[in-house]
Design a protein around this motif. Structure first.
Motif, mmCIF file in Angstrom:
data_model
loop_
_atom_site.group_PDB
_atom_site.id
_atom_site.type_symbol
_atom_site.label_atom_id
_atom_site.label_comp_id
_atom_site.label_asym_id
_atom_site.label_seq_id
_atom_site.Cartn_x
_atom_site.Cartn_y
_atom_site.Cartn_z
ATOM 1 N N SER A 1 13.810 -5.865 0.294
ATOM 2 C CA SER A 1 13.374 -4.605 1.044
ATOM 3 C C SER A 1 12.439 -4.974 2.184
ATOM 4 N N PRO A 2 12.774 -4.251 3.013
ATOM 5 C CA PRO A 2 12.042 -4.887 4.212
ATOM 6 C C PRO A 2 10.597 -4.872 4.441
ATOM 7 N N HIS A 3 9.758 -4.200 3.903
ATOM 8 C CA HIS A 3 8.405 -4.032 3.852
ATOM 9 C C HIS A 3 7.678 -4.390 2.679
ATOM 10 N N VAL A 4 8.437 -5.077 1.727
ATOM 11 C CA VAL A 4 7.978 -5.570 0.366
ATOM 12 C C VAL A 4 7.815 -7.002 0.455
ATOM 13 N N LEU A 5 6.387 -7.676 0.006
ATOM 14 C CA LEU A 5 6.216 -9.182 0.340
ATOM 15 C C LEU A 5 5.565 -9.394 -0.844
ATOM 16 N N GLY A 6 5.979 -10.897 -1.227
ATOM 17 C CA GLY A 6 5.026 -11.241 -2.608
ATOM 18 C C GLY A 6 3.659 -11.778 -1.908
ATOM 19 N N ASN A 7 2.672 -11.980 -2.761
ATOM 20 C CA ASN A 7 1.414 -12.431 -2.500
ATOM 21 C C ASN A 7 1.261 -13.607 -1.372
ATOM 22 N N ASN A 8 2.433 -14.445 -1.425
ATOM 23 C CA ASN A 8 2.330 -15.470 -0.633
ATOM 24 C C ASN A 8 3.037 -15.150 0.805
ATOM 25 N N GLY A 9 3.215 -13.933 1.040
ATOM 26 C CA GLY A 9 3.697 -13.500 2.389
ATOM 27 C C GLY A 9 5.127 -13.479 2.559
ATOM 28 N N GLN A 10 6.027 -14.021 1.582
ATOM 29 C CA GLN A 10 7.354 -14.054 1.566
ATOM 30 C C GLN A 10 7.962 -12.985 1.143
ATOM 31 N N PRO A 11 9.120 -12.441 1.600
ATOM 32 C CA PRO A 11 9.865 -11.353 1.004
ATOM 33 C C PRO A 11 10.088 -11.544 -0.343
ATOM 34 N N ALA B 1 -4.838 7.436 1.655
ATOM 35 C CA ALA B 1 -5.640 7.618 0.309
ATOM 36 C C ALA B 1 -4.682 6.971 -0.730
ATOM 37 N N VAL B 2 -3.405 7.025 -0.655
ATOM 38 C CA VAL B 2 -2.591 6.246 -1.830
ATOM 39 C C VAL B 2 -2.514 5.164 -1.494
ATOM 40 N N ALA B 3 -2.470 4.528 -0.478
ATOM 41 C CA ALA B 3 -2.561 3.232 -0.304
ATOM 42 C C ALA B 3 -3.842 2.554 -0.902
ATOM 43 N N GLN B 4 -4.921 3.363 -0.850
ATOM 44 C CA GLN B 4 -6.097 2.562 -1.521
ATOM 45 C C GLN B 4 -5.924 2.508 -3.033
ATOM 46 N N MET B 5 -5.312 3.747 -3.401
ATOM 47 C CA MET B 5 -4.949 3.612 -4.989
ATOM 48 C C MET B 5 -4.151 2.712 -5.736
ATOM 49 N N TRP B 6 -3.205 2.470 -4.757
ATOM 50 C CA TRP B 6 -2.327 1.358 -5.172
ATOM 51 C C TRP B 6 -2.764 0.009 -5.069
ATOM 52 N N THR B 7 -3.790 -0.197 -4.012
ATOM 53 C CA THR B 7 -4.214 -1.519 -3.878
ATOM 54 C C THR B 7 -5.339 -1.781 -5.271
ATOM 55 N N ARG B 8 -5.687 -0.883 -5.879
ATOM 56 C CA ARG B 8 -6.548 -1.149 -6.862
ATOM 57 C C ARG B 8 -5.790 -1.808 -8.050
ATOM 58 N N ILE B 9 -4.523 -1.379 -8.266
ATOM 59 C CA ILE B 9 -3.623 -1.886 -9.266
ATOM 60 C C ILE B 9 -2.907 -3.209 -8.944
ATOM 61 N N GLY B 10 -3.027 -3.792 -7.803
ATOM 62 C CA GLY B 10 -2.689 -5.164 -7.291
ATOM 63 C C GLY B 10 -1.748 -4.996 -6.451
ATOM 64 N N VAL B 11 -1.140 -3.763 -5.776
ATOM 65 C CA VAL B 11 -0.044 -3.345 -4.815
ATOM 66 C C VAL B 11 -0.833 -3.492 -3.607
ATOM 67 N N GLN B 12 -0.985 -4.579 -2.855
ATOM 68 C CA GLN B 12 -1.661 -4.496 -1.798
ATOM 69 C C GLN B 12 -1.119 -3.684 -0.564
ATOM 70 N N THR B 13 -1.612 -2.478 -0.348
ATOM 71 C CA THR B 13 -0.881 -1.554 0.572
ATOM 72 C C THR B 13 -1.458 -1.259 1.799
ATOM 73 N N SER B 14 -0.850 -1.641 2.920
ATOM 74 C CA SER B 14 -1.066 -1.026 4.240
ATOM 75 C C SER B 14 -0.504 0.171 4.664
ATOM 76 N N VAL B 15 -0.775 0.829 5.669
ATOM 77 C CA VAL B 15 -0.139 2.010 6.096
ATOM 78 C C VAL B 15 0.303 1.741 7.659
#
Length: 527
Positions: free
Chosen positions: A281-291, A385-399
């Motif tokens: 999916s175009p805007h989902v990456l692993g923690n290594n920066g790869q899709p 605000a949603v992005a901050q909440m998701w980041t807390r569970i390990g889904v590093q979210t930018s907007v």
């Protein structure tokens, strides 16, 4: 001695006050500041609230709604259900188009032909006429609408289909409507000019069949910046604004020049995951920066994890400053087809992390959440605000926040992995969102037209259309509630909040707040 001087002398001799020259009646112009971008005058080009707001001044519908949402006669004086698949309507007599032409059943027939088939429409009107098989003209003021199956939602859907003139509209393009050449309706105001991205100028139609409107002219101005809307209101540049910034509400409530009008709304703010891809999916990456090799949102556990990581009460109270209510569905509590067993999802960060681990994503992942920044109240702040909440569970979210003009097209092309949308249900029942946003996308059948994530569930489709084709109101509501429960259990979208509808006005005018969010000059009166 001139006659006026003679009259003045006679009055003075009699001890009476002098005549005052009759003042010319002051022209009254209403200026309205709108936050949402209106993009066309063509009433059938793109289904969006700002466009409806403009069109409803110029073009009328067979069936209308009062501000509180009740169905009322429009260009159809009356209607009756002949049988489960046939409606008969009596049209209003002596109605004129703005160019002086007579309104007849033939104009309705032309409208039904045109509305679903406007070239290049990014969000057309076929969905509102989805069930219509043919329109029969009985006589100039009588029509019969034949439907392919029982259509209990036909009347609510017709409140969105503006009637246009065959004489003017035959062969006319959307550009002809925007230029004014074809912008000939039967409504209380007639078209003067349209400046894209700026304003629409209208004047009162003296030949309108309804009660005379108090405004000689109406200007609808696009003021997408909330601070600019507030400033324009307080300076007197406009008399009405919609969607005032929630942060400006305390100031507006205290200012003696302004008043606030509000009503509980029917718009839900919700998040749409990408279902259109099984692989990357175009805007989902692993923690290594790869899709990531597989789209995580096709796993229900991931969708549930994201849903229960959101503290909806905090969004309502802190982001929206109590101008919204937390929700787990898309109809307000107490309304027809509201599902009482569907609760607001509770915050559970630990369970959210466990669900991600069960889905093989215990280390989390990176996500870009897309949002408009000028379409809905506080849309970009809500996404942050949603992005901050998701980041807390390990889904590093930018907007990534985009203007609506760009956002809409990209969303329609499924370019987002997760996106924030708003949807109103002006039919005042759950079936409107079910058929348009959650049913499997099928262009030929005009279903799922706004299913931007391309979610598809054949079993849910079966339940949806069983519900919306049921003519008995009680049985239909039970079936709609069943469909809501079925949909919510699979999380094709993540509901967040139900919005309150807000307006601010100058003290010298009053406004009837509408549950369908429209900001209409017809609902504004001098105080």
């Amino acid at each position: 001695m001139q006659r006026r001087q003679f009259a003045a002398a006679a009055l003075a001799a009699a001890g009476l006050p002098a005549l005052r020259p009759r003042a010319a009646r002051a022209a009254t112009r209403l200026e309205i500041g709108l936050g949402g971008a209106f993009t066309t005058i063509d009433p059938h080009f793109f289904h969006a609230t700002p466009n409806h707001t403009v069109a409803m001044h110029i073009f009328e519908r067979l069936v209308d709604r009062s501000p509180d949402g009740r169905l009322v006669p429009g260009l159809a004086e009356s209607w009756r259900l002949v049988n489960d698949t046939l409606w008969e309507m009596k049209l209003r007599p002596n109605v004129k188009f703005h160019d002086g032409g007579d309104f007849t059943a033939d104009d309705v027939a032309f409208t039904f032909e045109r509305a679903p088939n406007v070239p290049n429409s990014p969000g057309g009107f076929g969905t509102f006429l989805r069930t219509v098989s043919r329109l029969e003209v009985v006589d100039p003021l009588t029509i019969r609408i034949h439907t392919q199956q029982p259509a209990p939602d036909l009347l609510p859907n017709l409140t969105y289909v503006g009637i246009v003139s065959r004489r003017v509209g035959q062969g006319a393009t959307t550009a002809d409507y925007n230029a004014g050449k074809a912008a000939i309706g039967t409504g209380p105001y007639r078209f003067l000019s349209f400046t894209p991205g700026n304003r629409v100028d209208l004047e009162r139609f003296e030949g309108w069949w309804g009660p005379r409107q108090p405004w000689d002219g109406v200007v609808l101005r696009l003021l997408s910046n909330p601070a600019a809307r507030t400033a324009a209101l307080l300076s007197g540049d406009v008399q009405v604004i919609d969607t005032p910034s929630v942060s400006d509400l305390p100031r507006l409530r205290e200012d003696p020049r302004a008043s606030i009008s509000s009503v509980s709304g029917i718009r839900v703010m919700y998040l749409v995951p990408d279902f259109s891809r099984e692989g990357e999916s175009p805007h989902v990456l692993g923690n290594n920066g790869q899709p990531l090799p597989a789209n995580p949102f096709r796993d229900r556990r991931v969708r549930e994890a994201l849903s229960i990581a959101i503290q909806r009460t905090a969004l309502a109270e802190r982001v929206m400053l109590n101008t919204a209510a937390p929700t787990g569905q898309w109809m307000p509590e107490g309304s027809y087809s509201y599902a009482p067993e569907v609760r607001v999802p509770e915050l559970d960060v630990n369970r959210a992390r466990r669900l991600l681990a069960e889905a093989g994503l215990g280390q989390g992942f990176r996500l870009t959440l897309h949002t408009p920044n000028d379409r809905y109240p506080n849309d970009a702040r809500l996404a942050q605000a949603v992005a901050q909440m998701w980041t807390r569970i390990g889904v590093q979210t930018s907007v990534e926040a985009l203007p609506w003009s760009t956002y809409l097209g990209r969303g329609q092309r499924q370019e987002f992995s997760m996106a924030l949308w708003g949807w109103g249900s002006p039919t005042f029942e759950a079936g409107y969102m079910l058929t348009n946003c959650l049913a499997s996308y099928d262009r030929e059948r005009n279903q799922g037209s706004y299913n931007y994530g391309r979610y598809s569930n054949p079993e849910l489709d079966r339940v949806i259309f069983e519900a919306v084709e049921q003519m008995d109101s009680g049985r239909r509501e039970a079936l709609l509630i069943k469909a809501v429960e079925r949909a919510v259990s699979d999380l094709p979208m993540i509901p967040l909040l139900m919005l309150e509808n807000l307006w601010a006005t100058r003290k010298d005018v009053t406004l009837s707040a509408r549950r369908d969010e429209r900001t209409l000059a017809m609902d504004v009166r001098p105080a």
